[in-house]
Design a protein around this motif. Sequence first.
Motif, PDB file in Angstrom:
ATOM      1  N   HIS A 112       6.752   4.896   2.822  1.00  0.00           N
ATOM      2  CA  HIS A 112       7.233   3.795   1.685  1.00  0.00           C
ATOM      3  C   HIS A 112       8.633   3.033   2.471  1.00  0.00           C
ATOM      4  O   HIS A 112       8.369   1.913   2.465  1.00  0.00           O
ATOM      5  CB  HIS A 112       7.758   4.156   0.338  1.00  0.00           C
ATOM      6  CG  HIS A 112       8.136   3.291  -0.793  1.00  0.00           C
ATOM      7  ND1 HIS A 112       7.398   1.893  -0.864  1.00  0.00           N
ATOM      8  CD2 HIS A 112       9.349   3.252  -1.118  1.00  0.00           C
ATOM      9  CE1 HIS A 112       8.235   1.358  -1.475  1.00  0.00           C
ATOM     10  NE2 HIS A 112       9.325   1.965  -1.741  1.00  0.00           N
TER      11      HIS A 112
ATOM     12  N   ALA B 267       2.260   1.725  -3.358  1.00  0.00           N
ATOM     13  CA  ALA B 267       1.462   2.122  -4.403  1.00  0.00           C
ATOM     14  C   ALA B 267       1.232   3.777  -4.216  1.00  0.00           C
ATOM     15  O   ALA B 267       1.000   4.516  -5.278  1.00  0.00           O
ATOM     16  CB  ALA B 267       0.287   1.589  -4.365  1.00  0.00           C
ATOM     17  N   HIS B 268       0.966   4.210  -3.094  1.00  0.00           N
ATOM     18  CA  HIS B 268       0.678   5.600  -2.703  1.00  0.00           C
ATOM     19  C   HIS B 268       1.807   6.298  -3.231  1.00  0.00           C
ATOM     20  O   HIS B 268       1.828   7.584  -3.674  1.00  0.00           O
ATOM     21  CB  HIS B 268       0.511   5.550  -1.100  1.00  0.00           C
ATOM     22  CG  HIS B 268       0.250   7.064  -0.572  1.00  0.00           C
ATOM     23  ND1 HIS B 268      -0.724   7.759  -1.200  1.00  0.00           N
ATOM     24  CD2 HIS B 268       1.109   7.958   0.073  1.00  0.00           C
ATOM     25  CE1 HIS B 268      -0.940   9.075  -0.544  1.00  0.00           C
ATOM     26  NE2 HIS B 268       0.432   9.045   0.226  1.00  0.00           N
ATOM     27  N   PHE B 269       3.172   6.018  -2.988  1.00  0.00           N
ATOM     28  CA  PHE B 269       4.320   6.690  -3.285  1.00  0.00           C
ATOM     29  C   PHE B 269       4.156   6.798  -4.533  1.00  0.00           C
ATOM     30  O   PHE B 269       4.884   7.975  -5.328  1.00  0.00           O
ATOM     31  CB  PHE B 269       5.583   6.023  -2.496  1.00  0.00           C
ATOM     32  CG  PHE B 269       6.794   6.757  -2.958  1.00  0.00           C
ATOM     33  CD1 PHE B 269       7.089   7.802  -2.616  1.00  0.00           C
ATOM     34  CD2 PHE B 269       7.780   6.145  -3.854  1.00  0.00           C
ATOM     35  CE1 PHE B 269       8.305   8.676  -2.861  1.00  0.00           C
ATOM     36  CE2 PHE B 269       8.718   6.686  -4.348  1.00  0.00           C
ATOM     37  CZ  PHE B 269       9.301   7.906  -3.773  1.00  0.00           C
ATOM     38  N   ARG B 270       3.945   5.944  -5.615  1.00  0.00           N
ATOM     39  CA  ARG B 270       4.161   6.010  -6.846  1.00  0.00           C
ATOM     40  C   ARG B 270       3.187   6.976  -7.167  1.00  0.00           C
ATOM     41  O   ARG B 270       3.438   7.901  -8.156  1.00  0.00           O
ATOM     42  CB  ARG B 270       3.653   4.751  -7.595  1.00  0.00           C
ATOM     43  CG  ARG B 270       4.927   3.684  -7.612  1.00  0.00           C
ATOM     44  CD  ARG B 270       4.942   2.476  -8.403  1.00  0.00           C
ATOM     45  NE  ARG B 270       3.712   1.602  -7.912  1.00  0.00           N
ATOM     46  CZ  ARG B 270       3.474   0.614  -7.457  1.00  0.00           C
ATOM     47  NH1 ARG B 270       4.628   0.463  -6.371  1.00  0.00           N
ATOM     48  NH2 ARG B 270       2.401   0.082  -6.948  1.00  0.00           N
ATOM     49  N   ARG B 271       2.068   7.056  -6.728  1.00  0.00           N
ATOM     50  CA  ARG B 271       0.942   8.169  -7.018  1.00  0.00           C
ATOM     51  C   ARG B 271       1.420   9.385  -6.871  1.00  0.00           C
ATOM     52  O   ARG B 271       1.298  10.509  -7.673  1.00  0.00           O
ATOM     53  CB  ARG B 271      -0.331   7.710  -6.521  1.00  0.00           C
ATOM     54  CG  ARG B 271      -0.923   6.559  -7.057  1.00  0.00           C
ATOM     55  CD  ARG B 271      -2.475   6.732  -6.600  1.00  0.00           C
ATOM     56  NE  ARG B 271      -2.480   6.308  -5.145  1.00  0.00           N
ATOM     57  CZ  ARG B 271      -2.756   5.232  -4.292  1.00  0.00           C
ATOM     58  NH1 ARG B 271      -2.577   4.033  -5.180  1.00  0.00           N
ATOM     59  NH2 ARG B 271      -2.911   5.156  -2.881  1.00  0.00           N
ATOM     60  N   ILE B 272       1.856   9.656  -5.626  1.00  0.00           N
ATOM     61  CA  ILE B 272       2.461  10.772  -5.197  1.00  0.00           C
ATOM     62  C   ILE B 272       3.737  11.526  -6.174  1.00  0.00           C
ATOM     63  O   ILE B 272       3.822  12.523  -6.413  1.00  0.00           O
ATOM     64  CB  ILE B 272       2.783  10.974  -3.619  1.00  0.00           C
ATOM     65  CG1 ILE B 272       1.484  10.971  -2.912  1.00  0.00           C
ATOM     66  CG2 ILE B 272       3.731  12.253  -3.493  1.00  0.00           C
ATOM     67  CD1 ILE B 272       0.451  11.897  -2.824  1.00  0.00           C
TER      68      ILE B 272
ATOM     69  N   ALA C 282       5.154  10.771   1.771  1.00  0.00           N
ATOM     70  CA  ALA C 282       5.177   9.466   1.143  1.00  0.00           C
ATOM     71  C   ALA C 282       6.396   8.558   0.811  1.00  0.00           C
ATOM     72  O   ALA C 282       6.230   7.485   1.104  1.00  0.00           O
ATOM     73  CB  ALA C 282       4.427   9.843  -0.199  1.00  0.00           C
TER      74      ALA C 282
ATOM     75  N   ASP D 194       0.807  -1.339   0.094  1.00  0.00           N
ATOM     76  CA  ASP D 194      -0.080   0.078  -0.002  1.00  0.00           C
ATOM     77  C   ASP D 194       0.918   1.309  -0.064  1.00  0.00           C
ATOM     78  O   ASP D 194       0.467   2.358  -0.761  1.00  0.00           O
ATOM     79  CB  ASP D 194      -0.879  -0.072   1.179  1.00  0.00           C
ATOM     80  CG  ASP D 194      -1.871   1.316   1.386  1.00  0.00           C
ATOM     81  OD1 ASP D 194      -2.594   1.184   0.360  1.00  0.00           O
ATOM     82  OD2 ASP D 194      -1.655   2.198   2.196  1.00  0.00           O
ATOM     83  N   ALA D 195       1.981   1.297   0.868  1.00  0.00           N
ATOM     84  CA  ALA D 195       2.572   2.611   0.812  1.00  0.00           C
ATOM     85  C   ALA D 195       3.380   2.640  -0.440  1.00  0.00           C
ATOM     86  O   ALA D 195       3.780   3.844  -0.865  1.00  0.00           O
ATOM     87  CB  ALA D 195       3.830   2.280   1.998  1.00  0.00           C
TER      88      ALA D 195
ATOM     89  N   ASP E 271       4.459  16.580   0.922  1.00  0.00           N
ATOM     90  CA  ASP E 271       3.780  15.432   0.842  1.00  0.00           C
ATOM     91  C   ASP E 271       4.605  14.296   0.066  1.00  0.00           C
ATOM     92  O   ASP E 271       4.442  13.234   0.278  1.00  0.00           O
ATOM     93  CB  ASP E 271       2.510  15.886  -0.053  1.00  0.00           C
ATOM     94  CG  ASP E 271       1.264  16.846   0.731  1.00  0.00           C
ATOM     95  OD1 ASP E 271       1.586  16.909   1.990  1.00  0.00           O
ATOM     96  OD2 ASP E 271       0.821  17.500   0.019  1.00  0.00           O
ATOM     97  N   HIS E 272       5.218  14.872  -0.719  1.00  0.00           N
ATOM     98  CA  HIS E 272       5.927  13.750  -1.614  1.00  0.00           C
ATOM     99  C   HIS E 272       7.333  13.072  -0.682  1.00  0.00           C
ATOM    100  O   HIS E 272       7.347  11.887  -0.725  1.00  0.00           O
ATOM    101  CB  HIS E 272       6.909  14.397  -2.755  1.00  0.00           C
ATOM    102  CG  HIS E 272       7.733  13.760  -3.405  1.00  0.00           C
ATOM    103  ND1 HIS E 272       9.285  13.221  -2.988  1.00  0.00           N
ATOM    104  CD2 HIS E 272       7.792  12.563  -4.531  1.00  0.00           C
ATOM    105  CE1 HIS E 272       9.885  12.633  -3.610  1.00  0.00           C
ATOM    106  NE2 HIS E 272       8.893  11.925  -4.616  1.00  0.00           N
TER     107      HIS E 272
END
Length: 356
Positions: free
Chosen positions: A144, A118-123, A140, A115-116, A136-137
Amino acid sequence: MRPIRFLPLLAMLWLAACSSAAPEQARSIPAVSLATITLAPQTLPLTRSWDGRIEAIDRATLAAQTSGRVAELPFDVGDVVEEGTVVVRFTAVEQQSGQRQAQAALAAARAAANDAAAHFRRIEDVHARGLVARADHDRAKAAHEAAQAQLAAARAGLKAADEQVGYTAIRAPYRGVVTARHVEAGETVSPGQALISGLSLDRLRLVVDLPQRVAATLDPQRPTYILSDDGRRIPASRVTLFPQADAASHTVSVRLDLPENETGLLPGMSAKALFAQQESAVLTVPATALAQRGEVESVYVLAPDGLIALRQVRSGRRLDDSVEILAGLVAGETIAVDAAAALQARRMQREKMAER
């Protein structure tokens, strides 16, 4: 061994310078057939022997690496155990419970890490387009990395839990014999407690303590033997000289490895170590030529006139099928090879001489 020749014990003539009565006396000695040899010096290595003790190279006392109750103890003292066989087994309720907890923790850490990630890739994708703040980057990215660290910790925890389960089954490190049991079935043990002892009979060695003056002259490259109680000479496969002396006894330990086969020797037995040091010329006779009467040793010697005489000797080392003679014989003399046959020939010779 010198060649054996069969000589008829015929009347032998002395040289022409001998008296005229000598031929008559020679002709009066009856002829008998007997296997004989003429003694000649042989160059053999000089050996010295020292008492030692047999011990096993592979010996161990297995101890507990986890706590638990002994559930199975299938072997007793004297039993032969093959390598890898379970010799002690514990109840593994606590260890298996810890293993399941570690598996669950790993599954949770893996889900959190996915989950971390995937969230980091989106950010990271949004940040590349300038639509999200730098803070925010960074948060994230940190989440991760923390999730990956937790995943690694969960994997290590599962590995430790698996090892704890594995510690509940104690296996033999090599093929050997059980020498002692330190626990019984039903007992509760703790880490470090001795469980069972054993040793391997496949690899043995003789340990000898030599005086330091003798050890200084020892050459490990020269032939070295182990002498058993039954007289067998077993060549040592390896000789190890310790690089230090004992401060109290001023002795140096030497290890003689026995060949990896059936020698009939067991750990704890006593044996002798034979060290070859230098060569010397000695007289030897066949073992069959030696007549033993109590503590007196003799051989049958043939005189130049053919008369068989019994002579007392002093023997030394036993060399396979021959015996070293320290006193009583000289080089060039002729002796009988078989003492029993020489005894009969001597009796026959005396009887014939008495008849004449």
